[in-house]
Scaffold this active site. Structure first.
Site, PDB file in Angstrom:
ATOM      1  N   HIS A  49       0.875  -1.155   0.000  1.00  0.00           N
ATOM      2  CA  HIS A  49       0.000   0.000   0.000  1.00  0.00           C
ATOM      3  C   HIS A  49       0.923   1.218   0.000  1.00  0.00           C
ATOM      4  CE1 HIS A  49      -2.757  -3.010   1.966  1.00  0.00           C
ATOM      5  NE2 HIS A  49      -3.494  -2.554   0.985  1.00  0.00           N
ATOM      6  N   ASP A  52       2.469   1.647   3.235  1.00  0.00           N
ATOM      7  CA  ASP A  52       3.468   0.628   3.617  1.00  0.00           C
ATOM      8  C   ASP A  52       4.841   1.124   3.150  1.00  0.00           C
ATOM      9  OD1 ASP A  52       1.609  -1.325   4.587  1.00  0.00           O
ATOM     10  OD2 ASP A  52       1.175  -1.932   2.514  1.00  0.00           O
ATOM     11  N   GLU A 174      -9.392  -4.167  -8.285  1.00  0.00           N
ATOM     12  CA  GLU A 174      -9.604  -5.384  -7.485  1.00  0.00           C
ATOM     13  C   GLU A 174     -11.044  -5.408  -6.998  1.00  0.00           C
ATOM     14  OE1 GLU A 174      -6.983  -5.926  -4.158  1.00  0.00           O
ATOM     15  OE2 GLU A 174      -8.107  -7.651  -3.422  1.00  0.00           O
ATOM     16  N   GLU A 210      -9.151 -11.606  -6.473  1.00  0.00           N
ATOM     17  CA  GLU A 210      -8.869 -12.251  -5.183  1.00  0.00           C
ATOM     18  C   GLU A 210      -9.869 -13.369  -4.988  1.00  0.00           C
ATOM     19  OE1 GLU A 210      -7.489 -10.008  -1.915  1.00  0.00           O
ATOM     20  OE2 GLU A 210      -8.669 -11.126  -0.459  1.00  0.00           O
ATOM     21  N   HIS A 213     -12.805 -12.792  -2.609  1.00  0.00           N
ATOM     22  CA  HIS A 213     -13.783 -11.781  -3.061  1.00  0.00           C
ATOM     23  C   HIS A 213     -14.775 -12.381  -4.051  1.00  0.00           C
ATOM     24  CE1 HIS A 213     -10.722  -8.343  -2.100  1.00  0.00           C
ATOM     25  NE2 HIS A 213     -10.958  -9.117  -1.065  1.00  0.00           N
ATOM     26  N   ASP A 248     -14.474 -11.074   5.401  1.00  0.00           N
ATOM     27  CA  ASP A 248     -13.359 -11.486   4.520  1.00  0.00           C
ATOM     28  C   ASP A 248     -12.307 -12.205   5.363  1.00  0.00           C
ATOM     29  OD1 ASP A 248     -11.387  -9.564   2.098  1.00  0.00           O
ATOM     30  OD2 ASP A 248     -11.397 -11.693   2.648  1.00  0.00           O
ATOM     31  N   ASP A 250      -9.586 -14.103   4.286  1.00  0.00           N
ATOM     32  CA  ASP A 250      -8.181 -14.166   3.812  1.00  0.00           C
ATOM     33  C   ASP A 250      -7.485 -15.427   4.329  1.00  0.00           C
ATOM     34  OD1 ASP A 250      -7.654 -10.565   4.022  1.00  0.00           O
ATOM     35  OD2 ASP A 250      -8.347 -11.816   2.357  1.00  0.00           O
ATOM     36  N   ASP A 283      -2.803 -13.152  -0.648  1.00  0.00           N
ATOM     37  CA  ASP A 283      -3.321 -12.119   0.262  1.00  0.00           C
ATOM     38  C   ASP A 283      -3.992 -12.841   1.430  1.00  0.00           C
ATOM     39  OD1 ASP A 283      -5.410  -9.114  -0.105  1.00  0.00           O
ATOM     40  OD2 ASP A 283      -4.032  -9.838   1.453  1.00  0.00           O
TER      41      ASP A 283
END
Ligand code: XLS
Ligand code: MG
Length: 344
Positions: A49, A52, A174, A210, A213, A248, A250, A283
């Site tokens: 990001h 980040d 995304e 993803e 998702h 979510d 992940d 992810d």
């Protein structure tokens, strides 16, 4: 030639175990520690990001942002690690409470666009042309609070500004159907690629899929991957897993839906995902129960599962399957896939 895959994860994938019902269960780690662990695991790239790459980015000048990004680039080069993409994190700031590009507040829309242009500047210094747009807060809690048609126009307008800012960058949208929003404006790969067609330079607007998702949208990730690859517009992948329609998760790749994970890998193989340098990114987050000494297991396990499924895809008996399809004997085909995955 069989594809050799390149692997990637982001600093946020080494998370501390916080959830809405309890505090962290692992101590925070430095960026350098995370980079060192990524290198030790033998991964090839890190995804970022914008904050980040440049922490507290909103408090920094453009020249400070560039300076810190150059320092990061030097660090990555020193470790032989590439930057896979940079994504503007447009869901934390007080300026994005009511959305980013589609906020009802024009000042906040401008904030989101300015921050996205900074993200492009960061990406250029880090040597990647890929900007990922996870449109976290582009949607509604109350349908009537926004005009859905105008929101599409605002999304296209924002993307056009990014495409004009630098002629070399590519945008990968995304999709995700919900969370944090009640309904998000770009829920599936179909919506993402349709919006791409409305931009000034649609060949530079593609997608990232993803797994979780797709599942949250009630769709099959392998079909979504194949759909995006039909347009040559699958520029990144976040492989993970999700157990049904809830928050979510992940989860590690294959952790719940092994058959679906196999189908995702098989469709990647069939369409030669990676031949243009695309990365396989996991992810994924560790379970909250994961101890610090097992902190990287979810990433290592995801890659192990992925590579084992690549072998399953490559040893799948295509001619035997073709015969069953020719006879429309899908019961036998179904059982063959199960037994192939179960092994001898
Ligand atoms: C969250 C998203 C996020 C993006 C990067 O659900 O997957 O991790 O991939 O901003
Ligand atoms: Mg993701």
């Amino acid at each position: 030639m069989p594809q050799n895959y390149k692997f990637c994860f982001g600093p946020w994938n080494i998370s501390e175990g916080w959830d809405p019902y309890g505090p962290t269960t692992r101590p925070p780690q430095t960026f350098d520690w995370k980079l060192g662990e990524l290198k030790k695991l033998g991964f090839d790239a890190m995804m970022f990001h914008d904050d980040d790459a440049v922490p507290d980015i909103d408090s920094k000048s453009e020249s400070q942002i560039r300076k810190e990004t150059r320092e990061l680039k030097k660090k990555l080069d020193g470790e032989g690690i590439a930057a896979e993409m940079v994504a503007p994190r447009l869901w934390f700031s007080p300026n994005t409470i009511d959305g980013a590009y589609t906020s009802n507040n024009p000042k906040h829309r401008q904030y989101a666009i300015d921050r996205s242009l900074r993200t492009i500047d960061i990406a250029k210094i880090l040597g990647t042309d890929l900007i990922v747009l996870w449109l976290a807060r582009e949607g509604t809690y109350v349908r009537e609070s926004k005009n859905p048609r105008r929101s599409v126009d605002l999304l296209v307008e924002a993307m056009d500004k990014m495409l004009a800012h630098d002629k070399r960058i590519r945008l990968a949208i995304e999709p995700k159907p919900n969370e944090p929003m009640d309904h998000a404006y770009v829920p599936t790969i179909g919506h993402a690629l349709a919006i791409a067609q409305l931009t000034q330079d649609s060949k530079r607007v593609g997608a990232l899929i993803e797994s979780a998702h797709c599942i949250l949208a009630g769709l099959d990730p392998s079909d979504e991957i194949a759909f995006a690859m039909s347009f040559d517009k699958l520029w990144s992948l976040h492989l993970n897993d999700q157990n049904g329609l809830k928050y979510d998760q992940d989860k590690p790749f294959g952790s719940t839906n092994l058959r679906s994970a196999f189908d995702q890998v098989r469709v990647m193989e069939q369409n030669k995902y990676g031949r243009n340098g695309e990365y396989v990114c996991f992810d994924v987050h560790p379970f909250r129960t994961t101890k610090p000494e097992h902190w990287l297991a979810h990433l290592d396990n995801s890659r192990r599962t992925f590579l084992k499924l690549v072998q399953k895809a490559r040893t799948y008996n295509e001619s035997k399957a073709k015969q069953m399809i020719a006879e429309r004997n899908y019961q036998a085909l179904d059982q063959y896939v199960i037994e192939h995955l179960l092994g001898k």
